[in-house]
Scaffold this motif. Structure first.
Motif, PDB file in Angstrom:
ATOM      1  N   ALA A 163       0.830  -1.206   0.000  1.00 41.82           N
ATOM      2  CA  ALA A 163       0.000   0.000   0.000  1.00 41.82           C
ATOM      3  C   ALA A 163       0.864   1.255   0.000  1.00 41.82           C
ATOM      4  O   ALA A 163       0.593   2.208  -0.741  1.00 41.82           O
ATOM      5  CB  ALA A 163      -0.931  -0.007   1.212  1.00 41.82           C
ATOM      6  N   ARG A 164       1.934   1.258   0.798  1.00 44.34           N
ATOM      7  CA  ARG A 164       2.831   2.422   0.832  1.00 44.34           C
ATOM      8  C   ARG A 164       3.508   2.641  -0.519  1.00 44.34           C
ATOM      9  O   ARG A 164       3.666   3.772  -0.977  1.00 44.34           O
ATOM     10  CB  ARG A 164       3.881   2.246   1.920  1.00 44.34           C
ATOM     11  CG  ARG A 164       3.344   2.468   3.303  1.00 44.34           C
ATOM     12  CD  ARG A 164       4.479   2.509   4.347  1.00 44.34           C
ATOM     13  NE  ARG A 164       3.912   2.636   5.654  1.00 44.34           N
ATOM     14  CZ  ARG A 164       3.693   1.623   6.495  1.00 44.34           C
ATOM     15  NH1 ARG A 164       4.035   0.401   6.140  1.00 44.34           N
ATOM     16  NH2 ARG A 164       3.156   1.829   7.671  1.00 44.34           N
ATOM     17  N   ILE A 165       3.915   1.560  -1.147  1.00 45.92           N
ATOM     18  CA  ILE A 165       4.545   1.665  -2.467  1.00 45.92           C
ATOM     19  C   ILE A 165       3.568   2.282  -3.460  1.00 45.92           C
ATOM     20  O   ILE A 165       3.918   3.193  -4.216  1.00 45.92           O
ATOM     21  CB  ILE A 165       5.040   0.286  -2.950  1.00 45.92           C
ATOM     22  CG1 ILE A 165       6.240  -0.158  -2.113  1.00 45.92           C
ATOM     23  CG2 ILE A 165       5.378   0.312  -4.440  1.00 45.92           C
ATOM     24  CD1 ILE A 165       6.627  -1.618  -2.302  1.00 45.92           C
ATOM     25  N   GLN A 166       2.327   1.811  -3.463  1.00 48.01           N
ATOM     26  CA  GLN A 166       1.323   2.337  -4.387  1.00 48.01           C
ATOM     27  C   GLN A 166       1.064   3.819  -4.119  1.00 48.01           C
ATOM     28  O   GLN A 166       1.016   4.622  -5.047  1.00 48.01           O
ATOM     29  CB  GLN A 166       0.016   1.547  -4.276  1.00 48.01           C
ATOM     30  CG  GLN A 166      -1.063   2.037  -5.218  1.00 48.01           C
ATOM     31  CD  GLN A 166      -0.676   1.927  -6.671  1.00 48.01           C
ATOM     32  OE1 GLN A 166       0.019   0.988  -7.060  1.00 48.01           O
ATOM     33  NE2 GLN A 166      -1.092   2.874  -7.486  1.00 48.01           N
ATOM     34  N   LEU A 167       0.921   4.187  -2.856  1.00 48.72           N
ATOM     35  CA  LEU A 167       0.700   5.599  -2.528  1.00 48.72           C
ATOM     36  C   LEU A 167       1.895   6.448  -2.940  1.00 48.72           C
ATOM     37  O   LEU A 167       1.729   7.572  -3.436  1.00 48.72           O
ATOM     38  CB  LEU A 167       0.412   5.757  -1.030  1.00 48.72           C
ATOM     39  CG  LEU A 167      -0.918   5.178  -0.559  1.00 48.72           C
ATOM     40  CD1 LEU A 167      -0.990   5.222   0.961  1.00 48.72           C
ATOM     41  CD2 LEU A 167      -2.082   5.931  -1.182  1.00 48.72           C
ATOM     42  N   ILE A 170       4.396  10.427  -6.660  1.00 46.27           N
ATOM     43  CA  ILE A 170       5.416  10.763  -7.660  1.00 46.27           C
ATOM     44  C   ILE A 170       4.756  11.188  -8.966  1.00 46.27           C
ATOM     45  O   ILE A 170       5.171  12.171  -9.589  1.00 46.27           O
ATOM     46  CB  ILE A 170       6.373   9.572  -7.881  1.00 46.27           C
ATOM     47  CG1 ILE A 170       7.256   9.394  -6.644  1.00 46.27           C
ATOM     48  CG2 ILE A 170       7.217   9.766  -9.138  1.00 46.27           C
ATOM     49  CD1 ILE A 170       8.031   8.087  -6.628  1.00 46.27           C
ATOM     50  N   ALA A 171       3.721  10.479  -9.381  1.00 46.18           N
ATOM     51  CA  ALA A 171       3.021  10.832 -10.619  1.00 46.18           C
ATOM     52  C   ALA A 171       2.405  12.223 -10.517  1.00 46.18           C
ATOM     53  O   ALA A 171       2.470  13.011 -11.473  1.00 46.18           O
ATOM     54  CB  ALA A 171       1.949   9.788 -10.941  1.00 46.18           C
ATOM     55  N   PHE A 192       4.998  19.518 -12.019  1.00 47.06           N
ATOM     56  CA  PHE A 192       6.232  20.208 -12.376  1.00 47.06           C
ATOM     57  C   PHE A 192       6.756  19.816 -13.758  1.00 47.06           C
ATOM     58  O   PHE A 192       7.949  19.932 -14.029  1.00 47.06           O
ATOM     59  CB  PHE A 192       7.301  19.936 -11.312  1.00 47.06           C
ATOM     60  CG  PHE A 192       6.943  20.519  -9.984  1.00 47.06           C
ATOM     61  CD1 PHE A 192       7.123  21.866  -9.736  1.00 47.06           C
ATOM     62  CD2 PHE A 192       6.410  19.728  -8.976  1.00 47.06           C
ATOM     63  CE1 PHE A 192       6.788  22.426  -8.517  1.00 47.06           C
ATOM     64  CE2 PHE A 192       6.062  20.272  -7.741  1.00 47.06           C
ATOM     65  CZ  PHE A 192       6.251  21.626  -7.513  1.00 47.06           C
ATOM     66  N   ALA A 193       5.858  19.410 -14.631  1.00 42.03           N
ATOM     67  CA  ALA A 193       6.252  18.932 -15.953  1.00 42.03           C
ATOM     68  C   ALA A 193       7.059  19.957 -16.740  1.00 42.03           C
ATOM     69  O   ALA A 193       7.960  19.604 -17.481  1.00 42.03           O
ATOM     70  CB  ALA A 193       5.019  18.509 -16.749  1.00 42.03           C
TER      71      ALA A 193
END
Length: 85
Positions: free
Chosen positions: A38-42, A47-48, A54-55
Motif C-alpha cells: 500500500a505504501r509503495i502504491q501511494l 510521484i506521478a 512540475f512537468a
C-alpha cells in the motif's frame, strides 16, 4: 518513528498473489507485506502527481530545490537533537 493507529480489517485477497509476496519477503508477516504494498502504491501515485505538477520545470531547478529541502530538513533535525540532548 511513532507507532500509528491501526484498524482491523478482513478482506478476500488473491491467494496466489499473497503467496508470491511471501516468497519474495519470507521474513515479513502478511500485514507487513500488505502495508508495504500500500505504501509503495501511494508513493507511486504521489510521484506521478509531482511529475505532472512540475512537468514544465527544468530538471536542474528541481534538483537544486530538492537538495535545498534535504539540507533544510537535516539542519532542523540536527537542531532538534541538540535541543533534546
Amino acid at each position: 518513528m511513532a507507532a500509528s493507529a491501526t484498524t482491523r480489517i478482513e478482506f478476500d485477497f488473491d491467494a496466489a498473489l499473497l503467496e508470491r509476496l511471501r516468497e519474495r519477503r519470507p521474513e515479513k508477516s502478511d500485514r507487513e507485506l500488505l502495508e508495504s504494498s500500500a505504501r509503495i502504491q501511494l508513493g507511486r501515485e504521489a510521484i506521478a502527481r509531482v511529475r505532472k505538477r512540475f512537468a514544465g520545470v527544468p530538471m536542474e531547478e528541481i534538483e537544486r530545490e530538492a537538495v535545498k529541502a534535504v539540507r533544510e530538513v537535516r539542519r532542523e533535525r540536527a537542531a532538534e537533537r541538540r535541543a533534546a540532548g
